[in-house]
Design a protein around this motif. Structure first.
Motif, PDB file in Angstrom:
ATOM      1  N   PHE A 222      56.723  26.710  78.989  1.00  0.00           N
ATOM      2  CA  PHE A 222      55.936  25.670  77.881  1.00  0.00           C
ATOM      3  C   PHE A 222      57.206  24.676  77.313  1.00  0.00           C
ATOM      4  O   PHE A 222      56.660  23.665  76.426  1.00  0.00           O
ATOM      5  N   GLY A 223      58.232  25.006  77.369  1.00  0.00           N
ATOM      6  CA  GLY A 223      59.454  24.321  76.547  1.00  0.00           C
ATOM      7  C   GLY A 223      59.436  24.791  75.192  1.00  0.00           C
ATOM      8  O   GLY A 223      59.837  24.049  74.240  1.00  0.00           O
ATOM      9  N   ILE A 224      58.880  25.965  74.782  1.00  0.00           N
ATOM     10  CA  ILE A 224      58.815  26.519  73.606  1.00  0.00           C
ATOM     11  C   ILE A 224      60.505  27.138  73.293  1.00  0.00           C
ATOM     12  O   ILE A 224      60.930  27.834  74.329  1.00  0.00           O
ATOM     13  N   PRO A 225      61.113  26.667  72.300  1.00  0.00           N
ATOM     14  CA  PRO A 225      62.598  26.941  72.058  1.00  0.00           C
ATOM     15  C   PRO A 225      62.598  28.702  72.209  1.00  0.00           C
ATOM     16  O   PRO A 225      61.715  29.192  71.709  1.00  0.00           O
ATOM     17  N   TRP A 226      63.638  29.039  72.994  1.00  0.00           N
ATOM     18  CA  TRP A 226      63.998  30.478  72.889  1.00  0.00           C
ATOM     19  C   TRP A 226      64.229  30.949  71.581  1.00  0.00           C
ATOM     20  O   TRP A 226      65.537  30.954  71.245  1.00  0.00           O
ATOM     21  N   SER A 227      63.446  32.136  71.222  1.00  0.00           N
ATOM     22  CA  SER A 227      63.964  32.398  69.637  1.00  0.00           C
ATOM     23  C   SER A 227      65.042  33.557  69.908  1.00  0.00           C
ATOM     24  O   SER A 227      65.571  33.629  68.874  1.00  0.00           O
ATOM     25  N   ALA A 228      65.220  34.298  70.717  1.00  0.00           N
ATOM     26  CA  ALA A 228      65.935  35.339  71.227  1.00  0.00           C
ATOM     27  C   ALA A 228      67.568  35.081  70.972  1.00  0.00           C
ATOM     28  O   ALA A 228      68.355  35.640  70.530  1.00  0.00           O
ATOM     29  N   VAL A 229      67.828  33.508  71.068  1.00  0.00           N
ATOM     30  CA  VAL A 229      69.189  32.901  70.958  1.00  0.00           C
ATOM     31  C   VAL A 229      69.047  32.012  69.412  1.00  0.00           C
ATOM     32  O   VAL A 229      68.378  31.267  69.506  1.00  0.00           O
ATOM     33  N   THR A 230      70.177  32.280  68.918  1.00  0.00           N
ATOM     34  CA  THR A 230      70.192  31.814  67.522  1.00  0.00           C
ATOM     35  C   THR A 230      71.745  31.276  67.195  1.00  0.00           C
ATOM     36  O   THR A 230      72.339  31.722  66.419  1.00  0.00           O
ATOM     37  N   PRO A 231      72.317  30.348  68.059  1.00  0.00           N
ATOM     38  CA  PRO A 231      73.478  29.600  67.823  1.00  0.00           C
ATOM     39  C   PRO A 231      73.490  29.072  66.537  1.00  0.00           C
ATOM     40  O   PRO A 231      72.286  28.193  66.186  1.00  0.00           O
ATOM     41  N   ARG A 277      61.054  20.730  63.140  1.00  0.00           N
ATOM     42  CA  ARG A 277      61.216  19.716  63.917  1.00  0.00           C
ATOM     43  C   ARG A 277      59.732  18.694  63.246  1.00  0.00           C
ATOM     44  O   ARG A 277      60.083  17.367  63.407  1.00  0.00           O
ATOM     45  N   TYR A 278      58.769  19.324  63.049  1.00  0.00           N
ATOM     46  CA  TYR A 278      57.581  18.527  62.612  1.00  0.00           C
ATOM     47  C   TYR A 278      58.093  17.714  61.199  1.00  0.00           C
ATOM     48  O   TYR A 278      57.521  16.812  60.995  1.00  0.00           O
ATOM     49  N   LYS A 279      58.664  18.617  60.226  1.00  0.00           N
ATOM     50  CA  LYS A 279      58.761  17.966  59.207  1.00  0.00           C
ATOM     51  C   LYS A 279      59.583  16.774  59.079  1.00  0.00           C
ATOM     52  O   LYS A 279      59.653  15.727  58.752  1.00  0.00           O
ATOM     53  N   LYS A 280      60.526  16.690  60.193  1.00  0.00           N
ATOM     54  CA  LYS A 280      61.418  15.507  60.472  1.00  0.00           C
ATOM     55  C   LYS A 280      60.241  14.589  61.127  1.00  0.00           C
ATOM     56  O   LYS A 280      60.783  13.247  60.725  1.00  0.00           O
ATOM     57  N   SER A 281      59.707  14.619  61.788  1.00  0.00           N
ATOM     58  CA  SER A 281      59.113  13.766  62.856  1.00  0.00           C
ATOM     59  C   SER A 281      57.683  13.389  62.337  1.00  0.00           C
ATOM     60  O   SER A 281      57.210  12.249  62.500  1.00  0.00           O
ATOM     61  N   ARG A 282      57.003  14.247  61.637  1.00  0.00           N
ATOM     62  CA  ARG A 282      55.627  14.005  60.930  1.00  0.00           C
ATOM     63  C   ARG A 282      54.693  13.507  62.168  1.00  0.00           C
ATOM     64  O   ARG A 282      53.628  12.643  61.821  1.00  0.00           O
ATOM     65  N   ASN A 283      54.910  14.282  62.933  1.00  0.00           N
ATOM     66  CA  ASN A 283      54.127  13.902  64.442  1.00  0.00           C
ATOM     67  C   ASN A 283      53.215  14.689  64.646  1.00  0.00           C
ATOM     68  O   ASN A 283      53.438  15.831  64.723  1.00  0.00           O
ATOM     69  N   VAL A 284      51.846  14.384  64.937  1.00  0.00           N
ATOM     70  CA  VAL A 284      50.840  15.159  65.136  1.00  0.00           C
ATOM     71  C   VAL A 284      50.848  16.279  66.355  1.00  0.00           C
ATOM     72  O   VAL A 284      50.625  17.228  66.510  1.00  0.00           O
ATOM     73  N   ASP A 286      53.690  17.294  67.375  1.00  0.00           N
ATOM     74  CA  ASP A 286      54.641  18.386  67.087  1.00  0.00           C
ATOM     75  C   ASP A 286      54.086  19.383  66.267  1.00  0.00           C
ATOM     76  O   ASP A 286      54.406  20.556  66.260  1.00  0.00           O
ATOM     77  N   LEU A 287      52.947  18.896  65.404  1.00  0.00           N
ATOM     78  CA  LEU A 287      52.682  19.968  64.631  1.00  0.00           C
ATOM     79  C   LEU A 287      51.447  20.830  65.499  1.00  0.00           C
ATOM     80  O   LEU A 287      51.505  21.956  65.256  1.00  0.00           O
ATOM     81  N   LEU A 288      50.749  20.242  66.299  1.00  0.00           N
ATOM     82  CA  LEU A 288      49.966  21.051  67.582  1.00  0.00           C
ATOM     83  C   LEU A 288      50.732  21.957  68.476  1.00  0.00           C
ATOM     84  O   LEU A 288      50.527  22.903  68.649  1.00  0.00           O
ATOM     85  N   PHE A 289      51.935  21.601  68.648  1.00  0.00           N
ATOM     86  CA  PHE A 289      52.764  22.068  69.435  1.00  0.00           C
ATOM     87  C   PHE A 289      53.232  23.531  68.531  1.00  0.00           C
ATOM     88  O   PHE A 289      53.239  24.618  69.395  1.00  0.00           O
ATOM     89  N   ALA A 290      53.762  23.279  67.468  1.00  0.00           N
ATOM     90  CA  ALA A 290      54.121  24.544  66.776  1.00  0.00           C
ATOM     91  C   ALA A 290      52.793  25.376  66.585  1.00  0.00           C
ATOM     92  O   ALA A 290      53.097  26.397  66.746  1.00  0.00           O
ATOM     93  N   GLY A 291      51.800  24.989  66.373  1.00  0.00           N
ATOM     94  CA  GLY A 291      50.576  25.853  66.268  1.00  0.00           C
ATOM     95  C   GLY A 291      50.262  26.677  67.503  1.00  0.00           C
ATOM     96  O   GLY A 291      49.920  28.124  67.710  1.00  0.00           O
ATOM     97  N   PHE A 292      50.491  25.841  68.664  1.00  0.00           N
ATOM     98  CA  PHE A 292      50.405  26.594  69.867  1.00  0.00           C
ATOM     99  C   PHE A 292      51.361  27.814  70.122  1.00  0.00           C
ATOM    100  O   PHE A 292      51.170  28.841  70.727  1.00  0.00           O
ATOM    101  N   ALA A 293      52.551  27.342  69.847  1.00  0.00           N
ATOM    102  CA  ALA A 293      53.497  28.109  70.045  1.00  0.00           C
ATOM    103  C   ALA A 293      53.655  29.506  69.148  1.00  0.00           C
ATOM    104  O   ALA A 293      53.755  30.715  69.678  1.00  0.00           O
ATOM    105  N   PHE A 294      53.222  29.172  68.028  1.00  0.00           N
ATOM    106  CA  PHE A 294      53.212  30.257  67.034  1.00  0.00           C
ATOM    107  C   PHE A 294      51.886  31.186  67.361  1.00  0.00           C
ATOM    108  O   PHE A 294      52.031  32.503  67.244  1.00  0.00           O
ATOM    109  N   ALA A 295      50.892  30.763  67.856  1.00  0.00           N
ATOM    110  CA  ALA A 295      49.851  31.550  68.291  1.00  0.00           C
ATOM    111  C   ALA A 295      50.272  32.357  69.473  1.00  0.00           C
ATOM    112  O   ALA A 295      49.828  33.738  69.736  1.00  0.00           O
ATOM    113  N   LEU A 296      51.087  31.726  70.687  1.00  0.00           N
ATOM    114  CA  LEU A 296      51.515  32.612  71.682  1.00  0.00           C
ATOM    115  C   LEU A 296      52.385  33.673  71.166  1.00  0.00           C
ATOM    116  O   LEU A 296      52.468  34.943  71.519  1.00  0.00           O
ATOM    117  N   TYR A 297      53.122  33.336  70.127  1.00  0.00           N
ATOM    118  CA  TYR A 297      54.257  34.407  69.759  1.00  0.00           C
ATOM    119  C   TYR A 297      53.621  35.553  69.246  1.00  0.00           C
ATOM    120  O   TYR A 297      53.926  36.919  69.206  1.00  0.00           O
TER     121      TYR A 297
END
Length: 324
Positions: A222-231, A277-284, A286-297
């Motif tokens: 899905f292209g969700i950033p990999w949370s396990a790596v935190t450089p 990412r959403y706060k920077k873009s204010r793009n709907v 990005d907001l929907l993608f964040a909600g989708f990613a959070f739900a999966l996680y």
């Protein structure tokens, strides 16, 4: 903290731009088995590679020690600022060190070094049990907090402390191995300063677990950033097997280990950086993608917790090694 780190990161990348462009076509060498490693992914402007032989994941080009000290783990960056404010003298001890204390038994009279001592929580517990305690810490703010407790803390890198050979009974690397630019160099120095049959304690993340593998799958699907790596805070990512391979090469024998609890959900969600990412873009979108990613996680994390009693390995490992 975040704005300063972003600015510093971009300055670092610009100053190394020629190296980055050149190294794009190179295959860096694995620090454990010396195999040519393959590009894995980008996160937060950093490139991560993985060894096809032993599985080690690491940042490349590697950051410099002084950059980490001054810009990433420093007091001015705000790193672990909350730890410097904790009043350990009036706080009940956490359970984080219970397994280590049980393994060590009586600490009385033992000379113990904590590398990455932070505000001195671990050393403070040991000192009350009669241990002769020493610490090394590069963050001046947390080191000052530890010193206020009467702890002996060297501010800087371990090699600069110049401890004598065979000096310590125990050396503790709690959540440190993944932070350093050269883990082998650190382990060799630990071997030098430990007494014969001395104990090295390591706590670190284990990438060979269900959580890390499943969240990597989410990244690829899905292209969700990999949370396990935190450089840039974590720059080496070990599995249980390749960590043991490295410890064996550095002259240590495994004595005891256990795998510990799954990751904290809020930490993992924050590591996605999707709200930023959403706060920077204010793009709907990005907001929907964040909600989708959070739900999966949330679903994945809940499943991971339920499966904990059945798992052979987990997200974090605590291990005790003996100097040979």
């Amino acid at each position: 903290m975040h704005k300063r780190l972003c600015k510093s990161r971009m300055e670092y990348i610009r100053s190394h731009s020629a190296t980055v462009c050149y190294d794009y076509f190179m295959k860096p060498q694995c620090h454990i088995c010396h195999s040519e490693s393959d590009y894995l992914l980008n996160k937060e402007e950093y490139r991560l590679y993985q060894c096809p032989k032993c599985g080690l994941i690491f940042l490349y080009p590697m950051l410099e020690d002084e950059y980490l000290k001054e810009e990433v783990y420093s007091a001015k960056s705000g790193y672990q600022g909350h730890r410097a404010k904790e009043d350990l003298a009036n706080m009940p001890p956490t359970k984080r060190f219970d397994a280590i204390l049980a393994y060590l038994g009586s600490a009385s009279g033992k000379r113990i070094l904590d590398i990455g001592a932070s505000n001195g929580e671990f050393l403070y517990l040991l000192k009350k049990r009669g241990a002769d305690t020493y610490g090394v810490e590069i963050n001046t703010k947390t080191a000052s907090a530890a010193r206020r407790l009467g702890l002996n803390i060297f501010v800087g890198f371990l090699e600069d402390a110049k401890f004598s050979d065979n000096y310590f009974d125990i050396v503790h690397l709690g959540d440190i191995l993944e932070h350093v630019t050269d883990p082998r160099k650190l382990l060799i120095e630990c071997w030098r300063i430990l007494k014969p049959d001395g104990t090295l304690i390591i706590r670190t993340l284990n990438m060979d677990c269900f959580w890390a593998k499943a969240t990597l799958f989410f990244y690829r699907l899905f292209g969700i950033p990999w949370s396990a790596v935190t450089p840039p805070h974590h720059i080496h990512f070990f599995s249980w097997d390749n960590m043991n391979q490295l410890l064996d090469q550095c002259g240590f024998r495994l004595d005891w280990h256990r795998f510990e609890v799954p990751p904290a959900l809020m930490y993992e969600l924050g590591s996605l950086h999707l709200v930023k990412r959403y706060k920077k873009s204010r793009n709907v979108r990005d907001l929907l993608f964040a909600g989708f990613a959070f739900a999966l996680y949330v679903v994945l994390w809940s499943f991971d917790r339920l499966m904990t009693p059945l798992k052979r390995k987990d997200n974090e490992v605590l291990a005790m090694y003996i100097k040979e």
